[in-house]
Design a protein around this motif. Structure first.
Motif, short mmCIF file in Angstrom:
data_model
loop_
_atom_site.label_atom_id
_atom_site.label_comp_id
_atom_site.label_asym_id
_atom_site.label_seq_id
_atom_site.Cartn_x
_atom_site.Cartn_y
_atom_site.Cartn_z
N GLY A 21 5.00 -1.90 -8.09
CA GLY A 21 6.32 -1.57 -8.61
C GLY A 21 6.60 -0.08 -8.66
N ARG A 22 5.62 0.74 -8.26
CA ARG A 22 5.80 2.18 -8.29
C ARG A 22 5.66 2.80 -6.90
NH1 ARG A 22 1.41 3.52 -12.78
NH2 ARG A 22 2.14 5.66 -12.52
N ARG A 77 10.11 2.13 5.77
CA ARG A 77 10.40 3.24 4.85
C ARG A 77 10.73 4.51 5.64
NH1 ARG A 77 11.74 2.94 -0.35
NH2 ARG A 77 10.03 1.51 -0.79
N ILE A 78 10.00 4.75 6.73
CA ILE A 78 10.28 5.92 7.58
C ILE A 78 11.68 5.82 8.17
CG2 ILE A 78 9.65 7.07 9.74
CD1 ILE A 78 6.72 6.28 9.12
N GLU A 79 12.03 4.64 8.67
CA GLU A 79 13.35 4.44 9.27
C GLU A 79 14.47 4.60 8.25
OE1 GLU A 79 14.05 4.11 12.37
OE2 GLU A 79 12.10 3.69 13.27
N GLN A 80 14.25 4.13 7.03
CA GLN A 80 15.25 4.29 5.97
C GLN A 80 15.57 5.76 5.75
OE1 GLN A 80 14.00 2.42 2.35
NE2 GLN A 80 14.09 0.33 3.17
N ARG A 81 14.53 6.56 5.68
CA ARG A 81 14.75 7.99 5.45
C ARG A 81 15.40 8.65 6.65
NH1 ARG A 81 11.32 10.24 1.07
NH2 ARG A 81 10.19 8.51 0.12
N ALA A 102 18.22 6.08 1.11
CA ALA A 102 17.15 6.24 0.12
C ALA A 102 16.29 7.45 0.43
CB ALA A 102 16.29 4.98 0.06
N ASP A 103 16.93 8.53 0.87
CA ASP A 103 16.14 9.70 1.26
C ASP A 103 15.52 10.41 0.06
OD1 ASP A 103 18.93 12.00 1.91
OD2 ASP A 103 18.47 10.67 0.24
N ALA A 143 14.50 3.88 -3.28
CA ALA A 143 14.59 2.47 -2.90
C ALA A 143 13.46 1.71 -3.59
CB ALA A 143 14.49 2.32 -1.39
N PRO A 144 13.72 0.51 -4.09
CA PRO A 144 12.70 -0.21 -4.87
C PRO A 144 11.41 -0.40 -4.09
CG PRO A 144 14.83 -1.29 -5.04
CD PRO A 144 14.98 -0.24 -3.99
N PRO A 145 10.26 -0.06 -4.68
CA PRO A 145 8.97 -0.29 -4.01
C PRO A 145 8.74 -1.78 -3.82
CG PRO A 145 8.74 1.25 -5.83
CD PRO A 145 10.10 0.63 -5.96
N ARG A 146 8.00 -2.11 -2.77
CA ARG A 146 7.71 -3.51 -2.47
C ARG A 146 6.22 -3.79 -2.61
NH1 ARG A 146 10.42 -1.97 2.99
NH2 ARG A 146 9.29 -0.12 2.26
N THR A 147 5.90 -5.03 -2.97
CA THR A 147 4.52 -5.46 -3.13
C THR A 147 4.30 -6.73 -2.34
OG1 THR A 147 4.32 -4.48 -5.34
CG2 THR A 147 2.77 -6.24 -4.77
#
Length: 347
Positions: A150-151, A313-317, A322-323, A327-331
């Motif tokens: 969650g972090r 995550r790389i593509e999002q940035r 979510a730069d 953005a909510p961390p995923r597990t």
């Protein structure tokens, strides 16, 4: 010199489509991407990393740290991540930490991490606050980042469920006194606070024994390093003291491989006299006699899951989303299967 235009012409696509395919972008149809990758391979095309970085602000380099290359599973995982990353248009810089907090800290602040688009850290040992801070400004995925759910983006191996299945398997195959090899005794009142792979695997094995109606005793838990030699030496020492057990549940495969050899060297039949299980499902276990029964975790699945999270995550940035890292961390919890290869089956 082969150029991107040459690859596009060979594959019969536009330059942009060829570029997107080589970058692993999902907007390209799989059959088109396969054609582009085949053309690049045929022509011997190698992306110009410097030019790509200047135009996109990205290097298409991923950092990967594993705990120890001497261990079979981490080495196989590093190979799988490298192969899959290459297929997606990324190169990988691999380092080992030796479970050192100081090494992890230096790695996060080094020039190497600064040229990487993102980082995968397997079995982190550093303080969670430092990892969380790093993830706010740098795409990061943690394998078995206990306490960081969650972090940060996290992928978890099935330490508890897998080991519970292994110890239950031994009981189901007639074992009535099972030793746990590879970790320190963890009192049941501390199970909920288990924060390392060792502690979680001990917890899982203990819970498996208890649900199968067998006791979990401190006298039956033996710590050792997670290597073949450590498993061998520890089992030899145990045999000098006692031979009142009929099952050994090892916390990883190298320990189990060493323990199995120590048992057979002492004239003890496996599994007729003592059954043995491991954890990882490494390929080496198939070639023992008997084969090593193990909780199998697919390194290809681990690699693909970690890369999916990191590249997303790389593509999002890169796309401007979510730069700020909010953005909510995923597990994601990985699957396992218990592979019965002979060493754990007495019945």
């Amino acid at each position: 010199m082969v150029t991107l235009d040459d690859v596009a012409a060979r594959a019969g696509v536009s330059r942009m489509t060829a570029s997107n395919a080589l970058r692993g972008k999902t907007i390209v149809r799989p059959e088109t991407a396969s054609r582009v990758l085949a053309a690049a391979k045929e022509l011997g095309y190698h992306p110009n990393i410097a030019a790509r970085q200047l135009s996109s602000g990205r290097t298409h380099i991923i950092g990967l740290t594993v705990a120890d290359f001497d261990l079979i599973f981490p080495a196989a995982l590093a190979a799988a991540i490298s192969d899959q990353a290459q297929a997606r248009g990324y190169q990988v810089i691999v380092q080992q930490t030796r479970f050192s907090h100081d090494f992890e800290r230096r790695m996060l602040s080094s020039a190497t991490s600064q040229i990487c688009d993102g980082t995968i850290i397997c079995w982190p040992s550093m303080a969670s606050a430092e990892m969380e801070s790093f993830a706010r400004t740098h795409p990061l995925v943690l394998l078995d980042g206990f306490g960081l759910e969650g972090r940060c983006d996290c992928v978890f191996t099935p330490c508890i469920d897998g080991m519970a299945a292994a110890s239950r398997h031994l009981v189901a195959n007639g074992c009535r006194r099972v030793l746990l090899l590879g970790g320190h005794y963890l009192p049941p009142e501390r199970f909920e606070g288990a924060t390392t792979s060792e502690q979680r695997r001990i917890r899982g094995a203990a819970e498996g024994l208890r649900t199968a109606g067998m006791p979990y005793r401190a006298a039956d838990v033996y710590p050792c390093d997670w290597t073949r030699d450590a498993g061998y030496q520890r089992m030899r020492a145990i045999l000098d003291e006692r031979q009142d057990f009929d099952g050994v549940c090892c916390l990883n495969d190298p320990i189990a491989i060493g323990a199995l050899k120590a048992l057979t060297d002492a004239g003890i039949r496996v599994p007729q006299d003592v059954a043995v299980t491991g954890f990882d499902g490494v390929e080496d276990g198939r070639y023992l006699s008997p084969g090593l029964t193990s909780v199998s975790v697919d390194t290809q699945e681990v690699a693909g899951t970690c890369l999916d999270l990191l590249i997303d995550r790389i593509e999002q940035r890169a796309d401007g989303h979510a730069d700020d890292g909010t953005a909510p961390p995923r597990t994601i919890a990985l699957r396992y299967r218990l592979e019965s290869r002979g060493s754990g089956e007495r019945l």
